[in-house]
Motif scaffolding. Structure first.
Motif, PDB file in Angstrom:
ATOM      1  N   ARG A 117       7.554 -13.440  -3.964  1.00 43.55           N
ATOM      2  CA  ARG A 117       7.218 -13.474  -5.392  1.00 43.55           C
ATOM      3  C   ARG A 117       5.717 -13.350  -5.599  1.00 43.55           C
ATOM      4  N   SER A 118       4.943 -14.034  -4.767  1.00 45.40           N
ATOM      5  CA  SER A 118       3.487 -13.973  -4.881  1.00 45.40           C
ATOM      6  C   SER A 118       2.985 -12.556  -4.668  1.00 45.40           C
ATOM      7  N   LEU A 119       3.569 -11.873  -3.700  1.00 45.65           N
ATOM      8  CA  LEU A 119       3.155 -10.503  -3.409  1.00 45.65           C
ATOM      9  C   LEU A 119       3.600  -9.555  -4.514  1.00 45.65           C
ATOM     10  N   GLU A 120       4.829  -9.739  -5.012  1.00 41.46           N
ATOM     11  CA  GLU A 120       5.351  -8.875  -6.073  1.00 41.46           C
ATOM     12  C   GLU A 120       4.523  -8.979  -7.352  1.00 41.46           C
ATOM     13  N   ALA A 121       3.886 -10.130  -7.561  1.00 40.89           N
ATOM     14  CA  ALA A 121       3.060 -10.315  -8.752  1.00 40.89           C
ATOM     15  C   ALA A 121       1.799  -9.460  -8.697  1.00 40.89           C
ATOM     16  N   ARG A 122       1.427  -8.992  -7.493  1.00 40.60           N
ATOM     17  CA  ARG A 122       0.198  -8.215  -7.326  1.00 40.60           C
ATOM     18  C   ARG A 122       0.457  -6.739  -7.117  1.00 40.60           C
ATOM     19  N   THR A 123       1.546  -6.419  -6.446  1.00 43.15           N
ATOM     20  CA  THR A 123       1.791  -5.028  -6.071  1.00 43.15           C
ATOM     21  C   THR A 123       3.250  -4.851  -5.676  1.00 43.15           C
ATOM     22  N   PRO A 124       3.805  -3.665  -5.825  1.00 41.42           N
ATOM     23  CA  PRO A 124       5.176  -3.439  -5.359  1.00 41.42           C
ATOM     24  C   PRO A 124       5.277  -3.688  -3.852  1.00 41.42           C
ATOM     25  N   VAL A 125       6.344  -4.369  -3.427  1.00 46.90           N
ATOM     26  CA  VAL A 125       6.547  -4.664  -2.009  1.00 46.90           C
ATOM     27  C   VAL A 125       7.342  -3.517  -1.392  1.00 46.90           C
ATOM     28  N   VAL A 126       6.772  -2.873  -0.392  1.00 47.07           N
ATOM     29  CA  VAL A 126       7.454  -1.749   0.243  1.00 47.07           C
ATOM     30  C   VAL A 126       8.126  -2.140   1.549  1.00 47.07           C
ATOM     31  N   ALA A 127       7.733  -3.296   2.122  1.00 49.99           N
ATOM     32  CA  ALA A 127       8.317  -3.668   3.415  1.00 49.99           C
ATOM     33  C   ALA A 127       8.296  -5.174   3.603  1.00 49.99           C
ATOM     34  N   ILE A 128       9.288  -5.642   4.358  1.00 48.73           N
ATOM     35  CA  ILE A 128       9.340  -7.030   4.814  1.00 48.73           C
ATOM     36  C   ILE A 128       9.408  -6.986   6.330  1.00 48.73           C
ATOM     37  N   VAL A 129       8.564  -7.774   6.971  1.00 49.11           N
ATOM     38  CA  VAL A 129       8.491  -7.815   8.428  1.00 49.11           C
ATOM     39  C   VAL A 129       8.733  -9.250   8.876  1.00 49.11           C
ATOM     40  N   GLY A 130       9.548  -9.437   9.905  1.00 48.16           N
ATOM     41  CA  GLY A 130       9.813 -10.791  10.381  1.00 48.16           C
ATOM     42  C   GLY A 130       9.884 -10.879  11.885  1.00 48.16           C
ATOM     43  N   GLN A 131       9.257 -11.915  12.427  1.00 43.58           N
ATOM     44  CA  GLN A 131       9.276 -12.214  13.854  1.00 43.58           C
ATOM     45  C   GLN A 131      10.231 -13.383  14.096  1.00 43.58           C
ATOM     46  N   SER A 132      11.209 -13.224  14.980  1.00 41.65           N
ATOM     47  CA  SER A 132      12.118 -14.299  15.391  1.00 41.65           C
ATOM     48  C   SER A 132      12.858 -14.897  14.191  1.00 41.65           C
ATOM     49  N   LEU A 133      12.663 -16.196  13.909  1.00 44.20           N
ATOM     50  CA  LEU A 133      13.264 -16.784  12.715  1.00 44.20           C
ATOM     51  C   LEU A 133      12.852 -15.987  11.487  1.00 44.20           C
ATOM     52  N   GLY A 134      11.585 -15.559  11.456  1.00 43.45           N
ATOM     53  CA  GLY A 134      11.128 -14.747  10.339  1.00 43.45           C
ATOM     54  C   GLY A 134      11.934 -13.472  10.189  1.00 43.45           C
ATOM     55  N   GLY A 135      12.441 -12.934  11.311  1.00 43.69           N
ATOM     56  CA  GLY A 135      13.293 -11.759  11.245  1.00 43.69           C
ATOM     57  C   GLY A 135      14.612 -12.051  10.567  1.00 43.69           C
TER      58      GLY A 135
END
Length: 288
Positions: A117-135
């Motif tokens: 949400r914080s990122l979307e408030a500034r610019t369109p989000v083109v990608a999500i990247v996740g490592q391990s649990l983040g994946g």
């Protein structure tokens, strides 16, 4: 009378150990990773980079027990390419060990959503990247945000070994006897310099393990139906997530681009191949 006395003595010893052990583990963690005035371990805070003129955003999610420090090379590489980048600190992580123990999968996912949400408030989000649990969290976010075009998974925790699953199933019983379990494994980050720099916990709990496995299972269930372009990077030498997990994920969703990154342990974004990984990820996102 004697058996009663012996039983009482044993109970007293167990009670004392049950009280002392978690506190000793928490003190050891605090000595190794002291928190600052803001309650965050020094060097473990969220990363937010906003290059001038950035018109595209990338959300980067770190792994279980880790912090944004573990994905910092990737964050900087993406920012250098002109992306606005947000790498939130997941709930419970990067704070005290007791706060980590009190966190759960719902809180981790909400942290990821807040970063999005914080990122979307500034610019369109083109990608999500996740490592391990983040994946795994990235998969769950992507499933609810089809407008995000690209997903990058770095040794995602989409399944757990049988031993971890057994530990998770017995979490409620084990928690009464084993408040914390040491998880240090030098194979996760082979590079000794990077391993020393890591702001990661060296302990988990039975309940946290159960939450981790539950997150993996939910992510694995929705993964085949994702609409994004997906890049999946995996080390064949990963000590946490079996390469077979990557092979099964690719079989379940053949459009996924699976690439192997030899020479690293589980934490691809921090280990020997971190620069190569950053380049692979940035190039893939740019092609989207």
């Amino acid at each position: 009378m004697k058996p009663i006395v012996e039983l009482a003595a044993a109970a007293a010893i167990y009670g004392a150990a049950r009280w002392w052990y978690p506190r000793a583990a928490e003190r050891a963690s605090a000595a190794r990773l002291p928190v600052g005035p803001d309650g965050i371990i020094a060097g473990a805070g969220a990363m937010s980079m906003r290059p001038a003129g950035a018109t595209r955003g990338v959300l980067v999610l770190h792994g279980f027990g880790d912090t944004p420090e573990s994905v910092s090379t990737l964050v900087r590489a993406l920012a250098e390419r002109g992306y606005a980048v947000e790498a939130p600190l997941l709930a419970g992580h990067g704070r005290t060990l007791s706060e980590f123990a009190a966190s759960d999968s719902a809180a981790w996912l909400e942290s990821a959503r807040a970063g999005l949400r914080s990122l979307e408030a500034r610019t369109p989000v083109v990608a999500i990247v996740g490592q391990s649990l983040g994946g795994a969290l990235a998969v769950l976010l992507a499933a609810g945000h089809p407008e995000v075009r690209t997903l990058v998974l770095l040794a995602p925790y989409l399944d757990a070994p049988p031993s971890v699953r057994l530990f998770a199933r017995a979490a409620r019983v084990l928690g009464a006897f084993v408040p914390y379990l040491t998880t240090t494994d030098e194979r996760s980050i082979k590079d000794p310099v990077a391993r020393e720099r890591a702001r990661s916990f060296s302990s988990t709990t039975p309940n946290l393990t159960r939450e981790l496995v539950a997150t993996a299972d939910r992510a694995r269930a929705v993964f085949p139906a994702l609409t994004q372009r997906v890049l999946y990077l995996q080390s064949p030498e990963d000590n946490r997530v079996s390469p077979r997990v990557a092979e099964r994920a690719h079989a379940a969703r053949p459009s996924t681009t699976l690439e192997w990154v030899p020479g690293s342990g589980h934490v691809l974004t921090a280990d020997y191949q971190r620069d190569a990984v950053a380049t692979l990820v940035a190039d893939w996102i740019a092609k989207g």
